[in-house]
Write a protein that holds these residues in place. Structure first.
Motif, mmCIF file in Angstrom:
data_model
loop_
_atom_site.group_PDB
_atom_site.id
_atom_site.type_symbol
_atom_site.label_atom_id
_atom_site.label_comp_id
_atom_site.label_asym_id
_atom_site.label_seq_id
_atom_site.Cartn_x
_atom_site.Cartn_y
_atom_site.Cartn_z
ATOM 1 N N GLU A 3 37.537 48.899 51.820
ATOM 2 C CA GLU A 3 37.053 48.412 50.540
ATOM 3 C C GLU A 3 37.881 48.992 49.401
ATOM 4 N N ARG A 4 38.246 48.115 48.459
ATOM 5 C CA ARG A 4 39.035 48.578 47.324
ATOM 6 C C ARG A 4 38.170 49.380 46.351
ATOM 7 N N THR A 5 38.761 50.399 45.765
ATOM 8 C CA THR A 5 38.088 51.166 44.718
ATOM 9 C C THR A 5 38.111 50.366 43.427
ATOM 10 N N GLU A 6 36.943 50.238 42.789
ATOM 11 C CA GLU A 6 36.879 49.477 41.542
ATOM 12 C C GLU A 6 37.019 50.413 40.350
ATOM 13 N N ARG A 190 34.062 37.863 44.647
ATOM 14 C CA ARG A 190 33.297 38.973 45.200
ATOM 15 C C ARG A 190 31.930 38.535 45.712
#
Length: 414
Positions: A3-6, A190
């Motif tokens: 999961e990408r860091t937001e 998303r």
């Protein structure tokens, strides 16, 4: 992929990013956007310092999902409404009305939802079909026999015939660009329901070979009564496929980075141009070019000559003479609801007044965004011998509708 860091940033804000969070490809993408004036990336002792400029949207990198939020905190529904107004596209559907300031789906989901709604409407009404040339192998003559192919590939055999046909098919560029845009929207979405709907709808459309081919087709498209219903869908498709253009919302600069970014000053200038054009027409006037023979030019200095050009130049009928009067209007994407007009902007507007406004009414207009209500204040620049000019500072409520804003601008122009 993990999961990408937001990371969330407002306009002109900065954040520190660890050196391990950016890959070499990410750094190249960010530097490409920096060259276009969208953001600034500088190294520090432990990583990177990223500073946003006047750009909003979503930037998807390999390990980071960067969300750049507008400084005016415009709700999602209103941001989409003004964007649709600037693009002269229909007002988006209810599916796009998500709160920008709080919704974690981000700005890209808003555009994807608008595209999806238009594409679904096209599917319900039936996709446009047109005659498409195809080469087929048939058991009987249908269309035109391809004699050369028959002689060189079948060697005189007549059980199968090489023919060229023209059939009405949905595999045309009007539909291909939409299939390509729906596919491009998938990595941005998303919301799982939105992503699922995008995937299902994209399967109903043919696709262009590459996004670049789709963009070239959009540049060539001409709307007639046969395909005018595609105009709104093409507007959202163009915006998605040109994601990353940060100096002009309608120009492709090649730095897509699987993102969707908007230059807010360019967006506001587009809004102001259309507002003033409609308001001027309602007052019996029109907008005129501010370049060429009507431009303000500086000559005689070192290097090439320079020009001063207002964002909009309006020609309005005068009450006591047949000669129309010119009124320069400038769009300023600044917080002039909280601060006074800067000296540079005053000097700029005085130059426009000297070049365009008549001597008896030396007037110019600044139009800026203002959340929470319309405002109108007047600046008078006075010298020791005479009044140099009057500048009307008009704040347009970004929470209002474009029709309401046109009424306010019309009253100011009058």
């Amino acid at each position: 992929m993990p999961e990408r860091t937001e990371i969330r940033l407002g306009e002109y804000q900065s954040a520190r990013i660890g050196i391990e969070q950016l890959t070499s490809r990410d750094v190249d993408r960010l530097h490409a956007l920096q060259d276009r004036g969208g953001l600034t990336l500088t190294p520090d002792r432990t990583g990177w310092r990223l500073k946003a400029d006047a750009t909003v949207g979503v930037l998807i990198l390999d390990r980071v999902r960067l969300v750049l939020e507008p400084k005016f905190a415009i709700p999602g529904a209103q941001l989409m409404r003004w964007l649709a107004y600037a693009l002269a596209a229909p007002v988006p559907h209810q599916a796009t009305a998500r709160p920008w300031a709080t919704d974690h789906d981000g700005y890209a989901d808003l555009i994807a939802a608008a595209l999806l709604a238009e594409c679904q409407a096209l599917l319900r009404d039936g996709l446009r079909r047109d005659y498409v040339r195809q080469e087929r192998l048939e058991p009987l003559v249908r269309g035109r026999l391809d004699v050369a192919a028959q002689a060189t590939r079948r060697y005189g055999q007549l059980d199968q015939l090489h023919v060229r046909t023209f059939d009405r098919e949905p595999d045309i560029w009007d539909n291909r660009v939409l299939g390509t845009a729906l596919k491009a929207a998938l990595p941005l979405a998303r919301n799982p329901d939105l992503a699922r709907a995008l995937h299902q709808t994209a399967a109903a459309f043919s696709h262009a070979p590459t996004p670049g081919a789709a963009l070239r087709a959009l540049d060539r498209v001409q709307y007639t009564r046969l395909n005018v219903r595609y105009h709104a869908a093409h507007s959202w498709a163009r915006l998605l496929l040109r994601g990353g253009g940060v100096t002009d919302i309608l120009a492709d600069h090649g730095a897509t980075a699987e993102s969707l970014l908007l230059a807010m000053p360019a967006l506001w200038e587009s809004v102001v141009r259309r507002l003033v054009s409609q308001a001027a027409a309602a007052n019996g006037g029109r907008t005129v070019p501010a370049g060429g023979a009507t431009g303000i030019t500086v000559r005689g200095d070192l290097g090439n000559s320079s020009t001063f050009r207002p964002d909009v130049l309006v020609s309005l009928p005068a009450r006591d003479t047949a000669q129309p009067r010119l009124l320069p209007v400038d769009a300023k994407y600044k917080r002039y609801d909280r601060q006074s007009v800067g000296a540079d902007d005053v000097h700029q507007l005085l130059t426009y007044i000297a070049g365009y406004a008549p001597d008896d009414t030396p007037t110019a207009v600044i139009i800026h965004p203002q959340p929470g209500g319309h405002t109108h204040r007047t600046l008078r620049v006075v010298g020791p011998a005479r009044t140099l000019g009057t500048i009307h500072v008009l704040g347009i409520d970004t929470h209002a509708t474009p029709d309401e804003a046109v009424t306010i601008v019309r009253s100011a122009l009058r």
